[in-house]
Design an enzyme around this catalytic site. Sequence first.
Site, mmCIF file in Angstrom:
data_model
loop_
_atom_site.group_PDB
_atom_site.id
_atom_site.type_symbol
_atom_site.label_atom_id
_atom_site.label_comp_id
_atom_site.label_asym_id
_atom_site.label_seq_id
_atom_site.Cartn_x
_atom_site.Cartn_y
_atom_site.Cartn_z
ATOM 1 N N VAL A 73 0.847 -1.188 0.000
ATOM 2 C CA VAL A 73 0.000 0.000 0.000
ATOM 3 C C VAL A 73 0.884 1.241 0.000
ATOM 4 O O VAL A 73 1.741 1.404 0.866
ATOM 5 C CB VAL A 73 -0.947 0.019 1.216
ATOM 6 C CG1 VAL A 73 -1.906 1.213 1.106
ATOM 7 C CG2 VAL A 73 -1.737 -1.277 1.317
ATOM 8 N N SER A 159 -22.777 11.125 -7.659
ATOM 9 C CA SER A 159 -23.744 11.421 -6.599
ATOM 10 C C SER A 159 -25.144 11.470 -7.188
ATOM 11 O O SER A 159 -25.335 11.893 -8.333
ATOM 12 C CB SER A 159 -23.433 12.770 -5.937
ATOM 13 O OG SER A 159 -24.480 13.150 -5.056
ATOM 14 N N TYR A 172 -21.890 21.671 -5.809
ATOM 15 C CA TYR A 172 -21.654 20.226 -5.780
ATOM 16 C C TYR A 172 -22.384 19.551 -6.932
ATOM 17 O O TYR A 172 -21.817 18.731 -7.669
ATOM 18 C CB TYR A 172 -22.132 19.687 -4.438
ATOM 19 C CG TYR A 172 -21.922 18.210 -4.219
ATOM 20 C CD1 TYR A 172 -20.660 17.699 -3.929
ATOM 21 C CD2 TYR A 172 -22.996 17.322 -4.271
ATOM 22 C CE1 TYR A 172 -20.465 16.345 -3.705
ATOM 23 C CE2 TYR A 172 -22.815 15.970 -4.048
ATOM 24 C CZ TYR A 172 -21.549 15.477 -3.767
ATOM 25 O OH TYR A 172 -21.364 14.133 -3.545
ATOM 26 N N LYS A 176 -20.730 17.425 -10.036
ATOM 27 C CA LYS A 176 -21.016 15.997 -10.190
ATOM 28 C C LYS A 176 -21.750 15.697 -11.491
ATOM 29 O O LYS A 176 -21.532 14.651 -12.108
ATOM 30 C CB LYS A 176 -21.826 15.493 -8.995
ATOM 31 C CG LYS A 176 -21.027 15.432 -7.703
ATOM 32 C CD LYS A 176 -19.858 14.457 -7.800
ATOM 33 C CE LYS A 176 -19.184 14.246 -6.448
ATOM 34 N NZ LYS A 176 -18.087 13.256 -6.506
ATOM 35 N N THR A 207 -20.946 7.834 6.768
ATOM 36 C CA THR A 207 -19.496 7.864 6.920
ATOM 37 C C THR A 207 -19.133 8.864 8.005
ATOM 38 O O THR A 207 -19.928 9.752 8.325
ATOM 39 C CB THR A 207 -18.802 8.295 5.616
ATOM 40 O OG1 THR A 207 -19.179 9.652 5.317
ATOM 41 C CG2 THR A 207 -19.185 7.384 4.450
#
Length: 275
Positions: A73, A159, A172, A176, A207
């Site tokens: 990673v 979104s 936003y 998007k 989240t």
Amino acid sequence: MQNLMAGKILLVTGGTQGLGLAIAEAAAREGATGIAIVGRSAEKAERAAAAIRDRAIGGGPEGAARAESGVEVLAIAADLAAPGEAERTVTETIERFGRVDSLVNAAGATSRGTLLDTTRELLDEHLTVNLVAPFMTMQAAVLDMRRRGAPGTILNIISMAMHGGQPYLAPYTASKAGLAGLTRNAAFAHRFDRVRINGLNIGWTATPGETVTQRTFHGADADWLARAEAAQPMGKLGQPDEIADAVVFLLSERSGVVTGSIIDWDQNVPGAYDQ
């Protein structure tokens, strides 16, 4: 799922937290050998990288075997709002792993603004992080795939707001909706390069970042999530691990020839009404 990302090299912007981190973890469990995660904080990126390595051990004997062979990673600290930073994430991934097989654009600006109160600075932030940065990472990744004559996959986290969104999501939504158009354009342009490019329109998702957003912009209290989930048709918000599984599937060969698809991943149906 069974080793859907076996041997693959994956780059995930926004991969140090929330959905992006869940996607990186799912890819590690599904056999990816190299994963690059991108976030603004170098310290946070290193912590997330360690977590991905540790959690790759899960999933029974097969998962343990993969962990023993090692998932590498790479933690990349980058401010995607700054010129050249998006391209650099791809360059650093190639320098470490030799190639990029799959790309996920999960980083995003989510601050609020209406048509009337959005400043030029706020609009520029959303367009730069949510549209320009994915454009540049896609450009760099596809150039690498074409150079090698190799197929590849890209998944853009878009979104449900691209369908119109709430009044306070004006910048936003604009960014998007642009990303959805870019996704289809690039998928069509590079279908004969065998680069498959799709998008996922995620709805309201639980989240840690969403908790911060709710508290910062909507005055949410400690019980906001329970109330929000109780009001949803399925009794919960979207779950990062479930979305991550869908993303890994779309990145993998098991999703076949699918390209140019913008999939609504939500429990509400645009254009449908109760009355």
